[in-house]
Design a protein around this motif. Structure first.
Motif, PDB file in Angstrom:
ATOM      1  N   LYS A 147      -8.281  -0.373  -4.502  1.00 45.35           N
ATOM      2  CA  LYS A 147      -8.398   1.084  -4.498  1.00 45.35           C
ATOM      3  C   LYS A 147      -7.127   1.728  -5.020  1.00 45.35           C
ATOM      4  N   SER A 148      -7.252   2.602  -6.021  1.00 40.99           N
ATOM      5  CA  SER A 148      -6.112   3.343  -6.553  1.00 40.99           C
ATOM      6  C   SER A 148      -6.530   4.782  -6.804  1.00 40.99           C
ATOM      7  N   VAL A 149      -5.543   5.664  -6.960  1.00 40.42           N
ATOM      8  CA  VAL A 149      -5.823   7.082  -7.145  1.00 40.42           C
ATOM      9  C   VAL A 149      -6.385   7.350  -8.533  1.00 40.42           C
ATOM     10  N   ARG A 150      -5.767   6.753  -9.554  1.00 38.65           N
ATOM     11  CA  ARG A 150      -6.225   6.942 -10.930  1.00 38.65           C
ATOM     12  C   ARG A 150      -5.772   5.753 -11.770  1.00 38.65           C
ATOM     13  N   ARG A 195       0.818  -1.209   0.000  1.00 41.88           N
ATOM     14  CA  ARG A 195       0.000   0.000   0.000  1.00 41.88           C
ATOM     15  C   ARG A 195       0.856   1.265   0.000  1.00 41.88           C
ATOM     16  N   ASN A 196       1.959   1.268   0.715  1.00 40.87           N
ATOM     17  CA  ASN A 196       2.806   2.456   0.746  1.00 40.87           C
ATOM     18  C   ASN A 196       3.591   2.630  -0.547  1.00 40.87           C
ATOM     19  N   GLU A 231      -3.101  -4.124  -9.854  1.00 34.91           N
ATOM     20  CA  GLU A 231      -4.416  -4.348 -10.464  1.00 34.91           C
ATOM     21  C   GLU A 231      -4.440  -5.658 -11.243  1.00 34.91           C
ATOM     22  N   LEU A 232      -3.329  -5.975 -11.912  1.00 36.36           N
ATOM     23  CA  LEU A 232      -3.239  -7.239 -12.650  1.00 36.36           C
ATOM     24  C   LEU A 232      -3.332  -8.428 -11.698  1.00 36.36           C
ATOM     25  N   ILE A 233      -2.555  -8.407 -10.612  1.00 35.70           N
ATOM     26  CA  ILE A 233      -2.592  -9.520  -9.659  1.00 35.70           C
ATOM     27  C   ILE A 233      -3.948  -9.594  -8.969  1.00 35.70           C
ATOM     28  N   ASN A 234      -4.519  -8.438  -8.666  1.00 32.79           N
ATOM     29  CA  ASN A 234      -5.844  -8.416  -8.071  1.00 32.79           C
ATOM     30  C   ASN A 234      -6.878  -9.005  -9.016  1.00 32.79           C
ATOM     31  N   GLY A 235      -6.656  -8.820 -10.339  1.00 35.26           N
ATOM     32  CA  GLY A 235      -7.598  -9.354 -11.320  1.00 35.26           C
ATOM     33  C   GLY A 235      -7.542 -10.862 -11.441  1.00 35.26           C
TER      34      GLY A 235
END
Length: 525
Positions: free
Chosen positions: A449-452, A387-388, A409-413
C-alpha cells in the motif's frame, strides 16, 4: 422607526471578552515571532499526521502503544500508565547535572515556542506552558533513553517494565516526533557546551539508527554529521536522510547533459537524414515491394515459433524510450512488474550485496547478470520503521519522487514467497532475525500500500534492465513459448481432437451402414 431590540448584557460581555482574548493572543504570537532568533521562513513543517490511506492498513504501526513523544498523543488515556516512567527517566536526566532545573529549561525553550508549533502539520490546541513542559520532559526522556546506545548506564526500570522494543518502535513513529533543535537545546543546557551537545547527539542518533535501520548503512564521519546536524528535522528524518539519497542535483545534471547533447549539430544532421530516409521508404509502392518477400516467408509453417523466439528480445530492446512528458506521469502497472527472486535465480541472475546501505546502490549489470542490492536487516521493529519512513516521505515530499516508496515496491515485487527470502539470505542480501522466512515474506508483501506511484530514474532503469535481461534468456523464451503456444492452445487442440473423433466415428458408422446394405443386397439378390 423600529424599536431597538433589547440586548443581553451577558452576551455582549462575553463577546467583548472573546474579542479581547483574541487580540491578546494575536499580539502575543506576533511579539513572540519578532523575538524569535531564527526566522520562521526557515522552518518547514516536518511532523505530520499519517495519511489516512496508510493509517487504515496497519494502524498499530503508526500509533504509539507505550510512550507518547510530543503533543499529538500526550493526552491519550491509554498512554498515561507510562507517564510516571517517563518522569523517572527525566529525573535521572536532571540529576546528572548539578544546576539543572526543569523550570530553567522551560524558560530556555520559551523563545522557541512559535518555532516549535510551526514544525507540526496539525494544529496544537495546547497552551504555551503545557507545550513547553511537554517538550522539556520528552526531550529529557529521549536523551536519557538514547544514551543506552552511547554506553552511558542503563534504563533498567523502563526497559524491564514497559518493554525495550516497544519504546523503540514508538520513538520512530512519524506522529511521535519532536523537533531535533529541541533536543540540541536541551543537551546544550545540560552540558553547557554546543559542541559537546552536538557530539553526544550525533553519537546517540547513529547508534539508534544503526540498530533500527532496515538497511545496513555505513555512516559518514562524525565531524561531517556534526556540521550537518542542524539540517535534520527529527529522529525519523535523520534515519531517512541516511538511507535515501538526494537525487535532485543528479537529475538536473543529467537533464543538462541531455540538453547539451540534443543541441549537437552532428545529431541534428543525422536526424534530418533519418527523416529523409523514412520519407522515401514509407511510400506505398516501396512499402509493398519491401514487404512482399517477408509476407511470403512469414506464412511458412513453423515460422511463427522462430519469429517468437528470435524477435521478442529485439522488440523489447528497440521499444520507444520514455519521453519527457511521460516522466511526469505516474508509472503504469506493467512497469511495476518484476520477476521474483526464485524466477530470476533460475534465469541466471546473481544477487550481490553492496557495502553502503544507501538506496542509490541499487543497480543491475546486464553483462554479468549481477543484481546489486543494499543489505536488508529484518527484526521485529523493521515493519514499523519501514511503514513510518514511507509515511514520512509521502507527507514531506510534495509532488516529488518517492524514492524509498519505490524501493519498497521493488523489494515487494521480487519477494513473493519464503523461497525468495531464503535465496536472498543465502546470497548475503538479507539478514533476518524473524522466526521464519515465511514471516519475512508476509511482512514485505504487506508493504504494497502506497499513497501514489511516482517515477524514480535509477530504480525504474534497474527494473527495466532486469526485465529485459530476464525475457532475453533462452530458458525463459522456451518456457514462455511452450506456455503460450502449447499450454495456451489446449482448447484448440481439444476442439480439433473432438472434430477428428467425430469424423472417425462418422466414418465408422457409414462403413457399418454400407456393410449392412451390401449384406442385405446379397441376401435379397
Amino acid at each position: 422607526m423600529f424599536p431597538k431590540k433589547p440586548t443581553d448584557s451577558s452576551t455582549t460581555h462575553q463577546h467583548n471578552f472573546d474579542e479581547s482574548r483574541w487580540v491578546i493572543n494575536v499580539r502575543k504570537s506576533l511579539d513572540a515571532e519578532l523575538e524569535e532568533q531564527h526566522s520562521l521562513e526557515q522552518v518547514t513543517v516536518s511532523i505530520f499526521t499519517v495519511p489516512k490511506a496508510l493509517m487504515c492498513t496497519h494502524r498499530d504501526s503508526y500509533t504509539p502503544q507505550r510512550v507518547s513523544i510530543g503533543p499529538y498523543h500526550c493526552l491519550k488515556p491509554e498512554l498515561h500508565e507510562t507517564e510516571r516512567y517517563k518522569l523517572t527517566i527525566a529525573r535521572k536526566f536532571r540529576n546528572n547535572s548539578k544546576s539543572f532545573r526543569f523550570h530553567d529549561l522551560v524558560e530556555k525553550l520559551h523563545p522557541m515556542e512559535v518555532k516549535i508549533r510551526a514544525c507540526y502539520h496539525k494544529y496544537i490546541a495546547l497552551s504555551e506552558e503545557t507545550l513547553l513542559w511537554i517538550m522539556a520532559i520528552d526531550s529529557s526522556f529521549l536523551i536519557e533513553f538514547l544514551k543506552v546506545y552511547y554506553g552511558f548506564g542503563k534504563v533498567e526500570t523502563l526497559i524491564n517494565r514497559v518493554g525495550h522494543n516497544e519504546i523503540l518502535r514508538d520513538v520512530m513513529m512519524l506522529e511521535n516526533q519532536i523537533p531535533l533543535f529541541v533536543l540540541r537545546k536541551t543537551l546544550e543546557f545540560q552540558l553547557e557546551s554546543t559542541e559537546s551537545a552536538d557530539a553526544l547527539l550525533v553519537s546517540v542518533l547513529t547508534g539508534l539508527c544503526r540498530d533500527l535501520s532496515p538497511l545496513v548503512i555505513k555512516f559518514e564521519d562524525c565531524e561531517t554529521l556534526k556540521a550537518q546536524i542542524h539540517e535534520y528535522n527529527h529522529i525519523l528524518d535523520f534515519l531517512y536522510q541516511m538511507i535515501v539519497p538526494r537525487i535532485e542535483e543528479e537529475e538536473e545534471e543529467n537533464r543538462g547533459d541531455e540538453n547539451r547533447a540534443g543541441e549537437n549539430r552532428a545529431c541534428k544532421l543525422l536526424r534530418e537524414m533519418k527523416l529523409q530516409f523514412k520519407r522515401v521508404f514509407a511510400s506505398r509502392p516501396a512499402d509493398t515491394i519491401l514487404r512482399l518477400p517477408w509476407r511470403v516467408i512469414s506464412n511458412l509453417p513453423g515460422f511463427i515459433a522462430l519469429n517468437y523466439l528470435f524477435t521478442r528480445q529485439e522488440n523489447e530492446e528497440t521499444s520507444p524510450t520514455v519521453s519527457v512528458l511521460d516522466i511526469e506521469k505516474p508509472p503504469l502497472v506493467s512497469e511495476l512488474t518484476i520477476p521474483s527472486v526464485s524466477e530470476l535465480h533460475k534465469a541466471g541472475v546473481k544477487f550481490k550485496p553492496t557495502q553502503n546501505g544507501n538506496v542509490s546502490t541499487v543497480s543491475f549489470d546486464s553483462n554479468s547478470g549481477h543484481f546489486h542490492l543494499p543489505v536488508i536487516n529484518l527484526d521485529i521493529n523493521t515493519e514499523t520503521v519501514l511503514r513510518n519512513l514511507v509515511a514520512y516521505e509521502a507527507s514531506n515530499t510534495s509532488g516529488g519522487p518517492l524514492v524509498f516508496t519505490r524501493y519498497t515496491e521493488l523489494i515487494n515485487g521480487i519477494i513473493d514467497s519464503d523461497e525468495d527470502v531464503r535465496l536472498l539470505r543465502e546470497q548475503g542480501v538479507l539478514v533476518s532475525r524473524l522466526k521464519s522466512d515465511e514471516e519475512a515474506a508476509e511482512m514485505w508483501n504487506g508493504m504494497s500500500k502506497s499513497v501514489r506511484l511516482t517515477r524514480v530514474g535509477f530504480l525504474d532503469k534497474t527494473i527495466e534492465d532486469v526485465n529485459r535481461y530476464y525475457t532475453g534468456r533462452w530458458k525463459v523464451k522456451i518456457g514462455r513459448f511452450v506456455e503460450v503456444y502449447v499450454y495456451g492452445s489446449w482448447k484448440i487442440f481439444a476442439f480439433l481432437a473432438a472434430v477428428l473423433l467425430l469424423i472417425l466415428v462418422s466414418l465408422q458408422v457409414l462403413s457399418l451402414v454400407f456393410s449392412s446394405l451390401r449384406l442385405l443386397g446379397l441376401r435379397t439378390g
